[in-house]
Design a protein around this motif. Structure first.
Motif, PDB file in Angstrom:
ATOM      1  N   ARG A  18      50.869  44.418 -30.309  1.00 28.33           N
ATOM      2  CA  ARG A  18      49.033  44.084 -29.490  1.00 28.33           C
ATOM      3  C   ARG A  18      48.382  42.914 -29.980  1.00 28.33           C
ATOM      4  N   VAL A  21      49.462  42.519 -25.568  1.00 23.51           N
ATOM      5  CA  VAL A  21      48.319  44.072 -24.660  1.00 23.51           C
ATOM      6  C   VAL A  21      47.078  43.764 -24.578  1.00 23.51           C
ATOM      7  N   TYR A  22      46.797  42.931 -25.342  1.00 20.97           N
ATOM      8  CA  TYR A  22      44.754  43.315 -25.735  1.00 20.97           C
ATOM      9  C   TYR A  22      44.676  41.902 -24.875  1.00 20.97           C
ATOM     10  N   GLU A  49      43.517  58.100 -23.379  1.00 19.35           N
ATOM     11  CA  GLU A  49      44.019  56.529 -22.516  1.00 19.35           C
ATOM     12  C   GLU A  49      44.048  56.543 -20.716  1.00 19.35           C
ATOM     13  N   HIS A  52      42.798  53.849 -18.825  1.00 21.58           N
ATOM     14  CA  HIS A  52      43.082  52.464 -18.691  1.00 21.58           C
ATOM     15  C   HIS A  52      43.105  51.613 -16.624  1.00 21.58           C
ATOM     16  N   ARG A  60      50.555  50.287 -21.712  1.00 20.60           N
ATOM     17  CA  ARG A  60      50.308  49.539 -22.523  1.00 20.60           C
ATOM     18  C   ARG A  60      52.360  48.727 -22.399  1.00 20.60           C
ATOM     19  N   GLY A 160      55.285  48.499 -27.672  1.00 19.42           N
ATOM     20  CA  GLY A 160      53.281  48.339 -26.630  1.00 19.42           C
ATOM     21  C   GLY A 160      52.172  49.442 -27.280  1.00 19.42           C
ATOM     22  N   THR A 163      50.218  50.913 -29.924  1.00 21.48           N
ATOM     23  CA  THR A 163      49.453  49.892 -30.396  1.00 21.48           C
ATOM     24  C   THR A 163      47.923  50.952 -30.157  1.00 21.48           C
ATOM     25  N   GLU A 164      48.423  52.053 -29.310  1.00 22.58           N
ATOM     26  CA  GLU A 164      47.832  53.392 -29.796  1.00 22.58           C
ATOM     27  C   GLU A 164      47.022  54.162 -30.371  1.00 22.58           C
TER      28      GLU A 164
END
Length: 331
Positions: A18, A21-22, A49, A52, A60, A160, A163-164
């Motif tokens: 996370r 990713v962020y 999603e 994105h 991600r 990755g 994280t969703e």
């Protein structure tokens, strides 16, 4: 060079992912749709999603993997894809200043091909299917020494993508069920890693095209199988289940829904009607699956995931021209 494929896949690794990713992405919205809730007799929320920068959840995993490849000084990356995974790798490579090559099947979605090329990645069209494109990758890996980013058997991708589901549980800690499209399987595996860790009672439903049902057949039989792969919906157009995600999800799914090609097109139209979103076939499949699972979902708090929005204009047009939809069919 440490092998990225040796990384564990776990909730703790998803928390680490996370942070990466962020640096590049923001959490996506989770929106309650009262009209869908009324239709289905359940509390329905949609995880967008499709919002994105690349139009799909795949980014991600791509950015998490590419950052790790950059850290170990990989020379470049190559992958095969029907579109969304390839775009994820291409865009992530551009963000970390790494060269990328993406092999896609011939006659792939032109919108996805255009997006891949816009990142500066090299695009190669080869073979008629996902699996045929993979054979070209094998040849180029041997020739150029690039890192092969597999669409599914890649721990950093799965961590990755996971994280969703951390985001979903933060927004809906009392979640009862989720419906996800399943192609290569990275996303469903990621859901199992996070959701079952936090609450083993959360129900996870997968949906796939009848015309490309290898993952369903593999889940049903409990072993990895291959099958015909002819669906128009590139988001889950795979002809095989894949080892790493399959090992995670094979015993953790509540049920599996299979859709005809017409039902997938109906999902695109219904997603537009109920949510005002132009969603691609695999993404909209979760809405059609929910209609089929209506009795099982009744009274529950349910997340439908819109995995991507990279439908071609022709696919959108065909969905909205379905006779049933033109005649006022809305679920």
């Amino acid at each position: 060079m440490s092998d990225p494929k040796s990384c564990p896949i776990s909730y703790s690794e998803a928390l680490k992912a996370r942070k990466v990713v962020y640096e590049y992405l923001k959490p996506t919205g989770l929106i309650a749709y009262k009209n869908l809730s009324s239709l289905l007799g359940a509390e329905i929320l949609v995880k967008h999603e499709n919002h994105h920068p690349t139009g799909s959840f795949k980014i991600r995993g791509g950015v998490n993997l590419l950052r790790h490849l950059k850290d170990i000084s990989a020379e470049g990356v190559i992958t095969f894809s029907t579109g969304n995974h390839g775009l994820s790798i291409a865009q992530s490579a551009a963000w970390v200043n790494m060269e990328a090559t993406v092999v896609v099947p011939e006659q792939s979605n032109p919108a996805k091909k255009c997006s891949i090329q816009s990142t500066g990645a090299q695009l190669i069209e080869a073979g008629k299917t996902f699996e045929a494109a993979s054979q070209v990758v094998d040849e180029l890996v041997a020739e150029k020494g690039l890192y092969f980013a597999h669409p599914a058997n890649e721990p950093h991708l799965i961590n990755g993508v996971a994280t969703e589901f951390i985001e979903i549980l933060e927004d809906v800690p009392d979640l009862d069920a989720i419906i996800l499209p399943l192609g290569a399987g990275s996303e469903v595996a990621a859901a199992c890693v996070v959701l079952k860790k936090i609450n083993p009672d959360i129900q996870i439903y997968a949906v796939q095209a009848a015309n490309s049902s290898a993952a369903y057949q593999s889940w049903h039989k409990g072993e990895i199988l291959t099958a015909d792969n002819t669906t128009f919906a590139g988001g889950f157009a795979t002809g095989s289940a894949y080892e790493t995600p399959f090992a995670i999800y094979k015993d953790k799914l509540t049920d599996f829904v299979i859709l005809s090609e017409e039902e997938i097109y109906q999902g695109i139209a219904l997603a537009g009607y109920y949510t005002h979103q132009l969603v691609e076939g695999a993404g909209a499949a979760t809405l059609m699956a929910a209609l089929k699972l209506q009795e099982q979902l009744k009274g529950k708090k349910v997340v439908l995931q819109f995995s991507g929005c990279n439908a071609s204009p022709g696919e959108i047009l065909k969905a909205y021209q379905l006779p049933a939809f033109q005649e006022g069919w809305v679920g």
